[in-house]
Design an enzyme around this catalytic site. Sequence first.
Site, mmCIF file in Angstrom:
data_model
loop_
_atom_site.group_PDB
_atom_site.id
_atom_site.type_symbol
_atom_site.label_atom_id
_atom_site.label_comp_id
_atom_site.label_asym_id
_atom_site.label_seq_id
_atom_site.Cartn_x
_atom_site.Cartn_y
_atom_site.Cartn_z
ATOM 1 N N ILE A 66 -4.180 0.041 12.972
ATOM 2 C CA ILE A 66 -3.311 -1.053 13.818
ATOM 3 C C ILE A 66 -2.580 -0.473 14.885
ATOM 4 C CG2 ILE A 66 -3.342 -2.742 11.855
ATOM 5 C CD1 ILE A 66 -0.676 -1.940 11.368
ATOM 6 N N ASP B 124 0.825 -1.174 -0.029
ATOM 7 C CA ASP B 124 -0.024 0.001 -0.043
ATOM 8 C C ASP B 124 0.920 1.152 -0.147
ATOM 9 O OD1 ASP B 124 -2.213 1.635 -0.167
ATOM 10 O OD2 ASP B 124 -2.616 1.176 2.012
#
Length: 298
Positions: A122, A105
Amino acid sequence: MSEKKSQIRRRPLFSLMVVGGSVAISEFAMPMMMNQDEAFAAATIPPPADVRKPPVDAICEKSGLCSRILEAAPADASNKTKPQLLDVVTVDYTGWQAADGKMFDSSVVRGKPATFALRNLIKGWQEGVGLMTVGETRRMWIPEDLAYRGTAGRPSGMLVFDVTLRSIKAGPPVPQAPDDVASPPANAVTDSRGVKSVTVTAAPEGAPRPAPKGGKASISFACWSEDGTLVDASILRGGPQVVATDGTFVIAPQISNMAEGETVRVWVPNKVAFTSAPPNSAPRGLLVFEIKLLKVEQ
């Protein structure tokens, strides 16, 4: 972040919900590019030379997160504030898998900074971005335990990110875990499920109480894992929540015994919070709630 051709998918780290009489944890994480188009693939950014492991000059935290500053924030920067869990951050970033150097990404490739609520990312990002100031670029080595924890279809193993913090939009204050979050006091009352509770603030004399059956109450609450990490809170849900005293909320029995103005702290064993094996991203150990009954609803 919602371009159709990049098909970004979000999964939050965890958000407390009530399902079938127990607490369920729905996973969150940072967005991940899925079904990337050819233009994206052709613009892949090669991994840094130190992608496989942190160099000796990296600073490692107790959690296992390691990072080093690639570019410091401008020396004349007037805002030295660091992001808090409930803040919204705008960043540029690129992420690679440490094991094979594969980029999965990048907002840089897409040509547009990304904006996230920090609490929805996260755990490694929550901690790592929380170390930064606006204008800083930092490389982070995030161990799997602070990333996707082996979730199928997600980047695996240790992940490496280069992140530039562009801006911070302040959110509300983060509810702080109590000192006894990991250890209920000796005077805690234990119910038949093994859930322990203590009264933090007593209700005024004669304060109304909700009906044990069919009653409803408006509450504010916060919930932490036993390491002091905020798991959920009414402030994250937009404000006070109305709950049924005989509903499926795991702490409904405690709420049914409260009165208006009372604050109670509750320690819920993991086996009570989850009716089946918790997902990989679920907090381990006790879940600790602090609940204030604001109003008995008619």
